[in-house]
Design an enzyme around this catalytic site. Structure first.
Site, PDB file in Angstrom:
ATOM      1  N   ASP A  34       0.831  -1.204   0.000  1.00 22.29           N
ATOM      2  CA  ASP A  34       0.000   0.000   0.000  1.00 22.29           C
ATOM      3  C   ASP A  34       0.869   1.260   0.000  1.00 22.29           C
ATOM      4  O   ASP A  34       1.592   1.519   0.968  1.00 22.29           O
ATOM      5  CB  ASP A  34      -0.900  -0.029   1.242  1.00 22.29           C
ATOM      6  CG  ASP A  34      -2.075   0.926   1.160  1.00 22.29           C
ATOM      7  OD1 ASP A  34      -2.176   1.670   0.178  1.00 22.29           O
ATOM      8  OD2 ASP A  34      -2.901   0.919   2.093  1.00 22.29           O
ATOM      9  N   ASP A  35       0.816   2.033  -1.076  1.00 28.19           N
ATOM     10  CA  ASP A  35       1.578   3.295  -1.191  1.00 28.19           C
ATOM     11  C   ASP A  35       3.090   3.082  -1.175  1.00 28.19           C
ATOM     12  O   ASP A  35       3.841   3.963  -0.749  1.00 28.19           O
ATOM     13  CB  ASP A  35       1.213   4.274  -0.067  1.00 28.19           C
ATOM     14  CG  ASP A  35      -0.117   4.973  -0.290  1.00 28.19           C
ATOM     15  OD1 ASP A  35      -0.830   4.610  -1.232  1.00 28.19           O
ATOM     16  OD2 ASP A  35      -0.441   5.890   0.488  1.00 28.19           O
ATOM     17  N   SER A  72      -5.537   4.429  -4.570  1.00 31.70           N
ATOM     18  CA  SER A  72      -5.742   3.095  -4.017  1.00 31.70           C
ATOM     19  C   SER A  72      -7.014   2.390  -4.458  1.00 31.70           C
ATOM     20  O   SER A  72      -6.959   1.357  -5.130  1.00 31.70           O
ATOM     21  CB  SER A  72      -5.718   3.199  -2.489  1.00 31.70           C
ATOM     22  OG  SER A  72      -6.131   2.006  -1.883  1.00 31.70           O
ATOM     23  N   HIS A 134     -11.389  -1.358   1.098  1.00 32.26           N
ATOM     24  CA  HIS A 134     -11.471  -0.031   0.465  1.00 32.26           C
ATOM     25  C   HIS A 134     -12.294  -0.033  -0.820  1.00 32.26           C
ATOM     26  O   HIS A 134     -12.101   0.814  -1.694  1.00 32.26           O
ATOM     27  CB  HIS A 134     -10.060   0.511   0.184  1.00 32.26           C
ATOM     28  CG  HIS A 134      -9.984   2.009   0.180  1.00 32.26           C
ATOM     29  ND1 HIS A 134      -8.937   2.712  -0.373  1.00 32.26           N
ATOM     30  CD2 HIS A 134     -10.843   2.942   0.670  1.00 32.26           C
ATOM     31  CE1 HIS A 134      -9.130   4.005  -0.226  1.00 32.26           C
ATOM     32  NE2 HIS A 134     -10.285   4.170   0.409  1.00 32.26           N
ATOM     33  N   ASP A 329      -0.288  -0.779  -5.129  1.00 30.22           N
ATOM     34  CA  ASP A 329      -1.495  -0.182  -5.706  1.00 30.22           C
ATOM     35  C   ASP A 329      -1.226   1.086  -6.500  1.00 30.22           C
ATOM     36  O   ASP A 329      -1.860   1.340  -7.520  1.00 30.22           O
ATOM     37  CB  ASP A 329      -2.548   0.071  -4.613  1.00 30.22           C
ATOM     38  CG  ASP A 329      -2.040   0.923  -3.460  1.00 30.22           C
ATOM     39  OD1 ASP A 329      -0.823   1.183  -3.367  1.00 30.22           O
ATOM     40  OD2 ASP A 329      -2.869   1.325  -2.616  1.00 30.22           O
ATOM     41  N   ASN A 330      -0.290   1.913  -6.024  1.00 27.34           N
ATOM     42  CA  ASN A 330       0.015   3.176  -6.695  1.00 27.34           C
ATOM     43  C   ASN A 330       1.388   3.634  -6.234  1.00 27.34           C
ATOM     44  O   ASN A 330       2.047   2.958  -5.448  1.00 27.34           O
ATOM     45  CB  ASN A 330      -1.050   4.239  -6.385  1.00 27.34           C
ATOM     46  CG  ASN A 330      -1.424   4.332  -4.921  1.00 27.34           C
ATOM     47  OD1 ASN A 330      -2.538   4.009  -4.533  1.00 27.34           O
ATOM     48  ND2 ASN A 330      -0.487   4.753  -4.078  1.00 27.34           N
TER      49      ASN A 330
END
Length: 577
Positions: A34-35, A72, A134, A329-330
């Site tokens: 995540d991130d 996300s 999410h 995710d990003n």
């Protein structure tokens, strides 16, 4: 088990998977960070020790030009469905005047699409989920309702990593909670996110009958802020980042060149990391280094939990037939903290003193300079943008049939290609009807035959994505992008054009030199946008802070004033489809 032994076990698992019987349905495990920045882990040039991911990379393939969404939830919706984020219902992370109430902007998974969990479940797999969801928290959009037999889910976008479960900010509070198989649960005193997710996933895999294949979705919330890790993990990186931004960045660039991801003649972005570091006082340097120390600890701990998963596969006899995917995710998050549209009172609860950084009760983010390091070779543009630093992220795959071990492939691959690829590996018909009414066909394509070496030509030549009017269209070596500044009203910006072969880090806009190419590519993008339900963001930004239990409507607010938006503009849950 020590780290070397664990990594050796992972290597044996992944190598054995390549020799599994092809007629046997593979287990499929998708792991999401995540991130995380592009070069944080060792397979992509990072200094943070990640032996389990390194073993996976050496026994599998890395895709260096894997494209996702700037943020996300849209990325996760594309990953889980094989569709665009608008088709899936996640056209935005918030609304604008022009998008609220529109199809594609329900801000939850809709029944226009089918999830991987639903298709794998229909094929007889035990479908398991642990970690960040999410993708909606209204009826019809929860993990159990979208195909997972078992799910230990954090429902929102982010939270503290210990058992206090503090929301990211004021407007995030209503969806900051955990569920197990659809029921809300409290967290034990020893809870730490990455360890708890892996522990639950390991337990469910061990409980699955040996003859039943597993589809697992392990979505870590690390290393999303607030940056937190157990003390013993933070101590492992003591002093490592006191050399400052620039030196760590230079070391990563050198390793990226050694890997062949960039080259000696690749134009680098303009940065002043030495100057930015020297502008800090010694005390500020020490504090800032500690923040990055915590970030590194989060990633190293996550890798260790992946190692426990590999050991579980070995213990349960699944090690020779498991297809494993790792991605993020990003791009890296450059925020400095004290954001998420929160009231000043919200931030008063945290103790961000030097000694408490990374512990329970702290809330720190690493800011734009460490984000430039984390996201190397990309810089200046990160998460939320359509620049390479926002949408070009890590992707690795290993397991049965993946024969080009250790290869780093620069072919364009899209986040919405993952689902059709995994379906083909598992022998699942993606066109089989599972719903009472027709669903949209996927826009992704299968990479299975390319990944196994059956064909030499990659199946994708272009990629499109849009979020909040941020947009990108990649066509071969050319990329068209629109960078829109974030604000309380929708922005606009002209197209920029880059040659990714000559300028992979987007340092020189050549749109003025190639007007015909801009025209042709923008027309191709507009056709993609129309086909995938994109509505142009216009007007004021509109956020949501909950669901009215009496009316079944989203509680929409103007984030500039935090005053409610008139009810007729909100979306009734009963009308979402």
């Amino acid at each position: 088990m020590n780290k070397k032994a664990m990594a050796a076990a992972v290597s044996m698992i992944l190598a054995g998977g390549a020799h599994a019987a092809q007629q046997e349905r593979p287990n499929v495990i998708v792991i999401i960070a995540d991130d995380m920045g592009y070069s944080d882990i060792s397979p992509f040039g990072g200094e943070i020790p990640t032996p389990n991911l390194q073993a996976m990379a050496e026994q599998g393939m890395r895709m260096s030009q894997y494209y996702t969404s700037p943020m996300s939830a849209p990325a996760r919706s594309m990953l889980l469905t094989g569709n665009s984020n608008q088709q899936a219902g996640m056209g935005g992370m918030w609304w604008y005047d022009s998008t609220i109430g529109k199809e594609g902007y329900e801000l939850r998974l809709t029944d226009r699409v089918t999830t991987m969990a639903e298709r794998f479940k229909d094929a007889g797999y035990n479908t398991l989920m642990a970690g960040k969801w999410h993708l909606g928290f209204v009826p019809g959009a929860t993990p159990k309702e979208r195909g997972f037999n078992h799910a230990f889910a954090f429902m929102g976008g982010g939270t503290s990593h210990f058992n206090d479960a503090i929301p990211l900010g004021t407007v995030e509070a209503f969806h900051t909670y955990y569920t197990r198989d659809g029921e809300r649960v409290s967290l034990p005193d020893d809870f730490y996110s990455s360890e708890a997710y892996a522990r639950q996933m390991n337990s469910w895999i061990k409980a699955t009958p040996k003859e039943q294949p597993v589809f697992a979705w392990l979505a870590f919330t690390a290393p999303h802020d607030p940056l937190q890790a157990p003390d013993e993990w933070i101590k492992r990186f003591k002093g490592q980042y006191e050399q400052g931004y620039a030196e760590v960045y230079r070391q990563r660039i050198a390793r990226l060149k050694a890997l062949g991801i960039i080259h000696d003649d690749t134009p680098l972005p303009h940065l002043e990391l030495d100057k930015e570091w020297e502008a800090l006082t010694p005390e500020q340097q020490k504090y800032t280094a500690k923040v990055m120390q915590v970030y590194a600890a989060m990633i190293a701990n996550m890798d260790a939990q992946i190692g426990t998963l590999m050991e579980t596969l070995k213990q349960t006899g699944r090690d020779k037939n498991t297809l494993l995917v790792f991605l993020t995710d990003n791009g890296a998050n450059p925020a400095q903290g004290f954001y998420y549209e929160s009231t000043p009172e919200f931030w008063k609860q945290f103790d961000n003193s030097y000694d408490n950084v990374g512990r329970k009760g702290s809330f720190v983010s690493y800011g734009p300079h460490w984000a430039n390091v984390s996201n190397a070779p990309y810089a200046n543009y990160h998460k939320t943008t359509s620049a390479q630093g926002g949408i070009n992220t890590d992707f690795m795959i290993s397991g049965p049939g993946i024969t080009r071990h250790g290869k780093i492939d620069a072919s364009t691959m899209a986040v919405y290609d993952v689902a059709p690829t995994l379906y083909e590996f598992a022998g699942i018909d993606p066109n089989k009807s599972l719903a009472k009414k027709p669903v949209l066909p996927m826009i992704g394509v299968s990479f299975k035959r390319y990944l196994t070496g059956e064909v030499q030509e990659p199946p994708r030549g272009n990629y499109g994505v849009e979020l909040h009017h941020q947009a990108a269209w990649v066509d071969g070596e050319w990329k068209l992008r629109r960078l829109v500044p974030r604000g309380l009203t929708a922005g606009d910006a002209p197209w920029q054009l880059f040659n990714l072969h000559d300028d992979p880090l987007e340092t020189h806009d050549v749109a003025a030199e190639h007007p015909d190419r801009v025209k042709a590519m923008s027309e191709a993008y507009e056709a993609f946008a129309k086909r995938t339900m994109v509505t142009k963001a216009q007007g004021k930004m509109i956020d949501y802070v909950g669901i009215d239990s009496k009316t079944g409507r989203y509680l929409a607010v103007d984030p500039a004033t935090m005053k409610p938006v008139p009810a007729p503009q909100a979306i009734p849950v009963s009308e979402i489809h």
